[in-house]
Design a protein around this motif. Structure first.
Motif, PDB file in Angstrom:
ATOM      1  N   ARG A  50      -4.437 -17.971  21.875  1.00 22.55           N
ATOM      2  CA  ARG A  50      -5.352 -18.211  20.747  1.00 22.55           C
ATOM      3  C   ARG A  50      -5.029 -19.528  20.057  1.00 22.55           C
ATOM      4  N   GLU A  51      -3.740 -19.806  19.899  1.00 18.74           N
ATOM      5  CA  GLU A  51      -3.335 -21.033  19.214  1.00 18.74           C
ATOM      6  C   GLU A  51      -3.682 -22.273  20.026  1.00 18.74           C
TER       7      GLU A  51
ATOM      8  N   PRO B 200      -9.159 -24.632  22.293  1.00 18.48           N
ATOM      9  CA  PRO B 200      -9.840 -25.662  21.509  1.00 18.48           C
ATOM     10  C   PRO B 200     -10.808 -25.023  20.525  1.00 18.48           C
ATOM     11  N   PRO B 201     -11.196 -25.727  19.466  1.00 14.39           N
ATOM     12  CA  PRO B 201     -12.040 -25.138  18.425  1.00 14.39           C
ATOM     13  C   PRO B 201     -13.332 -24.510  18.944  1.00 14.39           C
ATOM     14  N   GLU B 202     -13.942 -25.123  19.972  1.00 17.43           N
ATOM     15  CA  GLU B 202     -15.215 -24.596  20.459  1.00 17.43           C
ATOM     16  C   GLU B 202     -15.066 -23.249  21.144  1.00 17.43           C
ATOM     17  N   ASP B 203     -13.841 -22.888  21.516  1.00 22.47           N
ATOM     18  CA  ASP B 203     -13.631 -21.614  22.194  1.00 22.47           C
ATOM     19  C   ASP B 203     -12.956 -20.567  21.319  1.00 22.47           C
ATOM     20  N   GLU B 204     -12.460 -20.942  20.159  1.00 23.40           N
ATOM     21  CA  GLU B 204     -11.732 -19.996  19.322  1.00 23.40           C
ATOM     22  C   GLU B 204     -12.622 -18.870  18.826  1.00 23.40           C
ATOM     23  N   GLU B 205     -13.730 -19.213  18.218  1.00 21.99           N
ATOM     24  CA  GLU B 205     -14.561 -18.190  17.600  1.00 21.99           C
ATOM     25  C   GLU B 205     -15.201 -17.244  18.607  1.00 21.99           C
TER      26      GLU B 205
END
Length: 309
Positions: A208-209, A212-217
């Motif tokens: 999770r850490e 990348p931002p586009e895949d976190e949510e």
């Protein structure tokens, strides 16, 4: 009853018969032909000693050439040791061979090294000719980059499962989850859950850490929809809100608190006295709803309220 992990691995082999045949080749089956098609066939067989209770293999596949079955496979997914397999795998192979009148092999898939070893000792130590073909980690290359995972997500899923405890567990899981989220193949949610369940919570937190931002949510959103604890969350929320309308606000709140505790319990997160008291004191349905969702991703129950600060 088979676990969700077992059933998702079975689904993967059923949905990707070409991958399954290639895995059998790597395990030692002499499958040199090119097949016109590979199709799933019935995996239910009669037990000659108990006709009224047929036995069922996990997956059965047939490769066709010149309009008839040419080679066949039985795939057994094993997550635990089972002494009955010393006779069922032999029965599966003989029964499918008789049914299709073609050469047949049994492929044994397990991510657990102890279960793989059980095929050699004690089950078939003195009868190696009866031994199924065992898939080993060396037959499934590790996936270390997103391009490789995108090129063949099914192999990437198998690699993430088979190498879930190795040095490349985190990078393999991250690349595989990214590939599944971006390509969204059929059943991608189940495959993500398979990967997350295989590598464990500590490694998953690192994944999770690193996302990348586009895949976190999308990942956390899928986890809230598809994880094992979600059923309890949905039922708890529905029950809480319904009871809140029909039987009073406090009953509804208590049902939501129960749902929150159930999520933490399913994930194996111990609740200390302080956190339990904070849950009991929470008297806001919106806040409880947020906490239930947060329980999907925290690594300890104590983080529920520290993240809320």
């Amino acid at each position: 009853m088979p676990s969700a992990t077992h059933q998702t691995l079975v689904l993967l082999f059923e949905s990707h018969p070409e991958l399954t045949f290639e895995l059998a080749r790597r395990a030692g089956a002499p499958l040199r032909d090119e097949y016109e098609r590979i199709e799933q066939v019935s995996a239910e067989f009669e037990d000659p000693l108990d006709i009224e209770n047929p036995v069922r293999a996990d997956v059965a596949l047939a490769g066709h050439k010149h309009g008839r079955p040419r080679r066949a496979l039985v795939v057994e997914v094993q997550l635990g040791e089972d002494a009955n397999k010393e006779w069922t795998v032999v029965l599966y192979r003989a029964a499918l061979r008789r049914k299709l009148r073609c050469s047949t092999w049994v492929v044994w898939f397990s991510p657990d090294p102890k279960v793989r070893a059980s095929v050699f000792e004690p089950m078939f130590a003195e009868e190696p000719e009866l031994r199924p073909l065992v898939v080993t980690p060396e037959m499934i290359p590790r996936v270390r980059d997103l391009a490789a995972a995108m090129a063949d997500y099914a192999w990437a899923v198998l690699a993430a499962v088979m190498h879930a405890t190795g040095p490349d567990a985190v990078v393999g899981a991250r690349c595989t989850i990214q590939a599944l989220l971006r390509s969204k193949p059929p059943n991608y949610g189940r495959y993500i859950q398979l990967v997350t369940d295989s590598i464990g919570e500590e490694a998953m937190q690192q994944v999770r850490e690193q996302l990348p931002p586009e895949d976190e949510e999308p990942l956390s959103e899928w986890e809230r929809r598809g994880s094992a604890f979600v059923r309890g969350r949905k039922e708890g929320l529905a029950q809480g809100r319904e009871q809140g309308r029909e039987q009073g606000r406090e009953q509804g709140l208590e049902a939501m608190r129960g749902a929150l505790r159930a999520v933490l319990e399913v994930r194996g997160l111990a609740v200390d006295d302080r956190t339990d008291a904070q849950i009991s004191a929470c008297a806001d349905t919106d806040e409880l709803s947020v906490l239930i969702s947060r329980a999907a991703t925290v690594t300890s129950a104590a983080q529920l309220f520290s993240a809320n600060a």
